[in-house]
Write an enzyme that holds these catalytic residues in place. Structure first.
Site, PDB file in Angstrom:
ATOM      1  N   HIS A  22       0.861  -1.187   0.000  1.00  0.00           N
ATOM      2  CA  HIS A  22       0.000   0.000   0.000  1.00  0.00           C
ATOM      3  C   HIS A  22       0.891   1.228   0.000  1.00  0.00           C
ATOM      4  O   HIS A  22       1.687   1.441   0.909  1.00  0.00           O
ATOM      5  CB  HIS A  22      -0.924   0.016   1.214  1.00  0.00           C
ATOM      6  CG  HIS A  22      -1.846   1.198   1.230  1.00  0.00           C
ATOM      7  ND1 HIS A  22      -3.056   1.215   0.566  1.00  0.00           N
ATOM      8  CD2 HIS A  22      -1.720   2.415   1.825  1.00  0.00           C
ATOM      9  CE1 HIS A  22      -3.641   2.380   0.752  1.00  0.00           C
ATOM     10  NE2 HIS A  22      -2.854   3.125   1.506  1.00  0.00           N
ATOM     11  N   CYS A  23       0.761   2.033  -1.047  1.00  0.00           N
ATOM     12  CA  CYS A  23       1.606   3.208  -1.212  1.00  0.00           C
ATOM     13  C   CYS A  23       0.828   4.447  -0.790  1.00  0.00           C
ATOM     14  O   CYS A  23      -0.143   4.823  -1.464  1.00  0.00           O
ATOM     15  CB  CYS A  23       2.066   3.326  -2.662  1.00  0.00           C
ATOM     16  SG  CYS A  23       3.161   4.733  -2.956  1.00  0.00           S
ATOM     17  N   PRO A  24       1.214   5.115   0.291  1.00  0.00           N
ATOM     18  CA  PRO A  24       0.477   6.324   0.696  1.00  0.00           C
ATOM     19  C   PRO A  24       0.706   7.496  -0.251  1.00  0.00           C
ATOM     20  O   PRO A  24      -0.098   8.430  -0.273  1.00  0.00           O
ATOM     21  CB  PRO A  24       1.036   6.612   2.090  1.00  0.00           C
ATOM     22  CG  PRO A  24       2.387   5.987   2.099  1.00  0.00           C
ATOM     23  CD  PRO A  24       2.300   4.783   1.228  1.00  0.00           C
TER      24      PRO A  24
END
Length: 312
Positions: free
Chosen positions: A149-151
């Site tokens: 999960h890439c913020p």
């Protein structure tokens, strides 16, 4: 198939593996994670537009002063890199990362075909989970072939947008290289002259002379920075930021390509750190990932001599 007192058991009917002790985690931090992703996404978007418009404002007076043709060529290159970076970033951020197909748990036709073999049960979604799927607490759903999960894009990287994420990394690395080169070239033309004096260094060792020379150069460089114009300050910031981003994004891109070469994702690499099966490492994994179904030689002209046909 296992005793009822076991914490993990496998269903003899559908082949699903269920963990009895796995409990639902607290979802109270979901709003904070959503706010964090939106903040990161806003900062990245503002920074990209600042680099594009700030770089054009600071660099192109110097570029067009060289020649009109040089300015036009650099303008075309800037537009192409900007469109490629923004479009790939938008696709990676807005495209659904990929959700497993909805399969009814315990349905006879599905079980009869063996489609639920080695499936697990997601306690968050309350439905079957594919072997290569993982549940993301930030997106609140299972992601197929989830990498991470890439913020910074506010989205997961999965089967649906992994190629867009790699395209964004490639275009971002090329863009930062171009920005750093142009910022360094333009800074050489507008930077104030350096005034320094080494003084008398007779009798000093070579190491002392080198250290004194470097210290004088750095001090002169800092003194001249006080007289920089606004364009010079923007160029200095763009140079430092682009070089830093170039190093970080290049490492991330190399890591992603190495996982794709191994036929893995980041999460699958963490789940099986001791798996050193060399048979999985193949360049065909990269070819399949980028969607090239045929070899490159198929699209090249065939220069081999072919036998002539006799037509009656």
């Amino acid at each position: 198939m296992l005793p009822t007192c076991a914490s993990v058991f496998k269903c003899g009917w559908c082949g699903a593996i269920t963990d009895q002790n796995k409990q639902k985690r607290d979802q109270k931090c979901f709003r904070w994670r959503t706010l964090r992703d939106r903040c990161f996404l806003s900062v990245v978007t503002i920074f990209m537009f600042f680099v594009i418009f700030g770089g054009v404002w600071a660099v192109y007076p110097v570029v067009f002063s060289v020649s009109l043709l040089c300015g036009i060529l650099h303008s075309i290159l800037t537009v192409l890199l900007s469109i490629a970076t923004i479009s790939s970033f938008s696709l990676a951020a807005l495209t659904c990362p990929g959700t497993p197909p909805t399969i009814l748990w315990g349905s006879y036709p599905t079980v009869g075909k063996g489609d639920l073999e080695n499936y697990t049960y997601c306690h968050y979604c309350s439905k079957p989970k594919a072997p290569r799927a993982h549940h993301c607490r930030s997106c609140r759903k299972c992601i197929l072939d989830m990498d991470h999960h890439c913020p910074f894009i506010g989205n997961c990287v999965g089967a649906g947008n992994h190629r867009s994420f790699i395209a964004f990394l490639i275009s971002a690395v090329l863009s930062t290289i171009y920005v750093s080169v142009m910022a360094a070239y333009s800074s050489m033309h507008i930077w104030p002259p350096l005034n320094y004096s080494v003084g008398h260094i007779n009798g000093a060792s070579s190491a002392d002379r080198a250290w004194r020379f470097m210290s004088e150069i750095i001090a002169a460089f800092l003194r001249s920075a006080l007289f920089l114009s606004s364009r010079g300050l923007v160029l200095a910031y763009l140079l430092i930021a682009s070089v830093s981003l170039q190093i970080g994004l290049s490492i991330l891109l190399w890591q992603q390509l190495s996982y794709i070469y191994q036929g893995k994702t980041y999460l699958s690499h963490l789940s099986s750190p001791g798996d050193n099966d060399e048979e999985k490492k193949d360049c065909q994994n990269l070819v399949r990932f980028f969607g090239f179904q045929y070899p490159v030689t198929r699209f090249l002209p065939n220069f081999r001599a072919t036998p002539k046909r006799h037509v009656k």
